[in-house]
Design a protein around this motif. Structure first.
Motif, mmCIF file in Angstrom:
data_model
loop_
_atom_site.group_PDB
_atom_site.id
_atom_site.type_symbol
_atom_site.label_atom_id
_atom_site.label_comp_id
_atom_site.label_asym_id
_atom_site.label_seq_id
_atom_site.Cartn_x
_atom_site.Cartn_y
_atom_site.Cartn_z
ATOM 1 N N VAL A 100 0.912 -0.993 0.013
ATOM 2 C CA VAL A 100 0.270 -0.023 0.042
ATOM 3 C C VAL A 100 0.976 1.202 -0.112
ATOM 4 O O VAL A 100 1.789 1.564 0.941
ATOM 5 C CB VAL A 100 -1.036 -0.083 1.293
ATOM 6 N N HIS A 134 -1.131 -1.458 -4.270
ATOM 7 C CA HIS A 134 -2.402 -0.354 -3.914
ATOM 8 C C HIS A 134 -1.990 0.863 -3.724
ATOM 9 O O HIS A 134 -1.981 1.510 -2.510
ATOM 10 C CB HIS A 134 -3.231 -1.194 -2.902
ATOM 11 N N LEU A 163 -2.552 4.694 -2.790
ATOM 12 C CA LEU A 163 -3.874 5.113 -2.178
ATOM 13 C C LEU A 163 -3.817 6.542 -2.072
ATOM 14 O O LEU A 163 -2.714 7.260 -1.738
ATOM 15 C CB LEU A 163 -3.813 4.574 -0.748
ATOM 16 N N ASP A 197 -8.216 6.305 6.350
ATOM 17 C CA ASP A 197 -7.810 5.901 5.073
ATOM 18 C C ASP A 197 -7.214 4.784 4.879
ATOM 19 O O ASP A 197 -7.455 3.856 4.061
ATOM 20 C CB ASP A 197 -7.477 7.134 4.323
ATOM 21 N N GLU A 232 -8.427 0.952 3.821
ATOM 22 C CA GLU A 232 -7.867 0.067 2.841
ATOM 23 C C GLU A 232 -7.189 -1.150 2.941
ATOM 24 O O GLU A 232 -7.936 -1.935 2.304
ATOM 25 C CB GLU A 232 -6.893 1.045 2.061
#
Length: 230
Positions: free
Chosen positions: A5, A32, A34, A55, A59
């Motif tokens: 992430v 991912h 973000l 956030d 996620e």
């Protein structure tokens, strides 16, 4: 295969990671990027620092990620560091890319001469606008790369002034700190203290503060290596 992430710093969104993400996916990882609330395609969403921590946590939970590597660049190290504590056993490692680290009870603007930033926030309806192009000189960036950063979105000021809340000692996390040498060759004091922990490692990258633009391939290789750490 590792789940990454990726969270960029002020003014930037998930788009900042395009080249790094492509290389990591080419190496077989799931990636991912973000965008934090209030930025890029999420402009208009009210955001404080707690919002940005949520956030990141949301996620990870939404995607059902486990054995995840959280990556925080610059400002994003503050919400990412807090989120890393909150996802528990889902975390494999946290990587701070030339990043600020959260200090319990202190904000992003604590501990350095931040009056110009506070004044800019007050003069722009609670947002910190991107800096002008001359401020990015000496960071290994092309004019085109600088233009991309300058074209980013104003950053929600509350995320910069609210204090961090740690759930435990940050030095207990398995962590890699990436120091970008064109932005100064010594880690900031809070980072230097954390690097005394056996759980933390220091890696240097010979580029400026925005390596996802200036050295995306080198940064991707470094993240790949960090993700393989036990």
């Amino acid at each position: 295969m590792t789940d990454f992430v990726l969270v960029a710093g002020t003014w930037l969104g998930a788009w900042a990671w395009d080249e790094v993400a492509a290389e990591l996916r080419g190496a077989g990882h799931d990636v991912h990027p973000l965008t934090l609330s209030g930025l890029a395609e999420k402009q208009g969403v009210p955001a404080g620092q707690r919002t940005h921590v949520r956030d990141v946590v949301d996620e990870v939970e939404r995607l059902g990620l486990r054995d995840v590597v959280l990556v925080g660049h610059s400002y994003a190290g503050i919400p990412v560091g807090q989120a890393a504590q909150r996802i528990g056993e889902r975390l494999r490692r946290v990587v701070f890319v030339d990043a600020n680290v959260p200090v319990d009870g202190e904000s992003f603007l604590s501990g350095w001469p931040s009056d110009p930033v506070r004044q800019a926030i007050a003069g722009h309806d609670g947002f910190w606008p991107p800096l002008g192009a001359p401020e990015y000189a000496g960071q290994g960036l092309t004019d085109e790369q600088i233009a991309r950063i300058v074209g980013g979105s104003p950053h929600p000021g509350a995320t910069l002034t609210e204090p961090a809340v740690l759930a435990g000692p940050l030095g207990d996390l398995p962590a890699t700190y990436v120091k970008c040498l064109l932005d100064g060759d010594e880690p900031m004091p809070a980072v230097a203290e954390l690097l005394k922990s056996d759980s933390w490692e220091l890696v240097e990258l010979d580029t400026g503060h925005w390596p996802m633009f200036s050295q995306p391939h080198a940064l991707a290789r470094l993240l790949d290596a960090a993700g393989s750490r036990p």
